[in-house]
Design a protein around this motif. Structure first.
Motif, PDB file in Angstrom:
ATOM      1  N   ILE A  15     120.707  77.402  20.153  1.00 58.10           N
ATOM      2  CA  ILE A  15     121.542  77.650  21.320  1.00 58.10           C
ATOM      3  C   ILE A  15     120.786  77.568  22.638  1.00 58.10           C
ATOM      4  N   PHE A  16     119.456  77.638  22.570  1.00 60.77           N
ATOM      5  CA  PHE A  16     118.640  77.505  23.772  1.00 60.77           C
ATOM      6  C   PHE A  16     118.211  76.050  23.886  1.00 60.77           C
ATOM      7  N   VAL A  17     118.655  75.353  24.910  1.00 61.06           N
ATOM      8  CA  VAL A  17     118.420  73.914  25.018  1.00 61.06           C
ATOM      9  C   VAL A  17     116.960  73.536  25.207  1.00 61.06           C
ATOM     10  N   ASP A  18     116.122  74.480  25.617  1.00 58.82           N
ATOM     11  CA  ASP A  18     114.715  74.154  25.830  1.00 58.82           C
ATOM     12  C   ASP A  18     113.809  74.629  24.694  1.00 58.82           C
ATOM     13  N   VAL A  19     114.385  75.077  23.598  1.00 58.36           N
ATOM     14  CA  VAL A  19     113.602  75.469  22.427  1.00 58.36           C
ATOM     15  C   VAL A  19     113.552  74.270  21.490  1.00 58.36           C
ATOM     16  N   THR A  20     112.373  73.681  21.363  1.00 53.53           N
ATOM     17  CA  THR A  20     112.229  72.484  20.537  1.00 53.53           C
ATOM     18  C   THR A  20     111.164  72.649  19.449  1.00 53.53           C
ATOM     19  N   GLU A  21     110.481  73.759  19.432  1.00 50.58           N
ATOM     20  CA  GLU A  21     109.467  74.007  18.410  1.00 50.58           C
ATOM     21  C   GLU A  21     110.124  74.657  17.202  1.00 50.58           C
ATOM     22  N   MET A  22     109.869  74.117  16.027  1.00 54.72           N
ATOM     23  CA  MET A  22     110.495  74.604  14.795  1.00 54.72           C
ATOM     24  C   MET A  22     110.253  76.097  14.578  1.00 54.72           C
ATOM     25  N   TRP A  23     109.066  76.603  14.869  1.00 56.43           N
ATOM     26  CA  TRP A  23     108.749  78.007  14.580  1.00 56.43           C
ATOM     27  C   TRP A  23     109.439  78.971  15.540  1.00 56.43           C
ATOM     28  N   GLU A  24     109.772  78.555  16.742  1.00 46.92           N
ATOM     29  CA  GLU A  24     110.364  79.448  17.742  1.00 46.92           C
ATOM     30  C   GLU A  24     111.825  79.791  17.456  1.00 46.92           C
ATOM     31  N   GLY A  25     112.587  78.792  17.052  1.00 43.98           N
ATOM     32  CA  GLY A  25     114.032  78.916  16.921  1.00 43.98           C
ATOM     33  C   GLY A  25     114.537  80.080  16.090  1.00 43.98           C
ATOM     34  N   PRO A  26     114.035  80.281  14.864  1.00 46.95           N
ATOM     35  CA  PRO A  26     114.581  81.352  14.027  1.00 46.95           C
ATOM     36  C   PRO A  26     114.439  82.743  14.640  1.00 46.95           C
ATOM     37  N   TYR A  27     113.331  82.989  15.335  1.00 45.49           N
ATOM     38  CA  TYR A  27     113.092  84.315  15.935  1.00 45.49           C
ATOM     39  C   TYR A  27     113.958  84.520  17.169  1.00 45.49           C
ATOM     40  N   LEU A  28     114.001  83.503  18.021  1.00 42.60           N
ATOM     41  CA  LEU A  28     114.804  83.614  19.232  1.00 42.60           C
ATOM     42  C   LEU A  28     116.289  83.744  18.896  1.00 42.60           C
ATOM     43  N   ARG A  29     116.752  82.959  17.939  1.00 47.27           N
ATOM     44  CA  ARG A  29     118.168  83.025  17.554  1.00 47.27           C
ATOM     45  C   ARG A  29     118.507  84.377  16.936  1.00 47.27           C
ATOM     46  N   ALA A  30     117.592  84.936  16.132  1.00 49.87           N
ATOM     47  CA  ALA A  30     117.842  86.247  15.511  1.00 49.87           C
ATOM     48  C   ALA A  30     118.001  87.324  16.579  1.00 49.87           C
ATOM     49  N   LEU A  31     117.154  87.303  17.609  1.00 51.95           N
ATOM     50  CA  LEU A  31     117.260  88.295  18.682  1.00 51.95           C
ATOM     51  C   LEU A  31     118.509  88.066  19.520  1.00 51.95           C
ATOM     52  N   TRP A  32     118.872  86.813  19.729  1.00 50.24           N
ATOM     53  CA  TRP A  32     120.097  86.510  20.473  1.00 50.24           C
ATOM     54  C   TRP A  32     121.320  86.986  19.699  1.00 50.24           C
ATOM     55  N   ASP A  33     121.339  86.735  18.391  1.00 48.57           N
ATOM     56  CA  ASP A  33     122.470  87.163  17.561  1.00 48.57           C
ATOM     57  C   ASP A  33     122.680  88.671  17.619  1.00 48.57           C
ATOM     58  N   LYS A  34     121.600  89.428  17.772  1.00 45.75           N
ATOM     59  CA  LYS A  34     121.683  90.887  17.851  1.00 45.75           C
ATOM     60  C   LYS A  34     121.970  91.372  19.268  1.00 45.75           C
TER      61      LYS A  34
END
Length: 87
Positions: A37-56
């Motif tokens: 959902i973050f258009v500037d997140v392109t690193e595979m390792w970043e996405g799962p953590y950022l999305r988990a915090l956003w979902d919460k």
């Protein structure tokens, strides 16, 4: 030493025992892919953590889906995110 917003998301997710979001975050999925959902997140390792915090509801993009994952985070911002996650 400073840490980035993405690095802090990883640490906070692990500290609060939040399960990383499962999905596609690599460049072939493309920024803006439904999992990323973050258009500037392109690193595979970043996405799962950022999305988990956003979902919460713990983090929000700066606007237009921009998160700036490589931006350094202050100690105060780091603690603020942890406290928000403990609620």
């Amino acid at each position: 030493k400073t840490i980035s917003k993405a690095e802090s998301a990883s640490l906070i997710t692990k500290t609060l025992k939040i399960q990383p979001h499962q999905g596609c975050y690599n460049p072939s999925c493309g920024a803006g892919y439904p999992d990323n959902i973050f258009v500037d997140v392109t690193e595979m390792w970043e996405g799962p953590y950022l999305r988990a915090l956003w979902d919460k509801g713990i983090i929000d993009p700066a606007g237009n889906g921009i998160f700036r994952p490589d931006t350094p985070i202050t100690r105060g911002e780091f603690i603020e995110i942890i406290m928000k996650g403990k609620k």
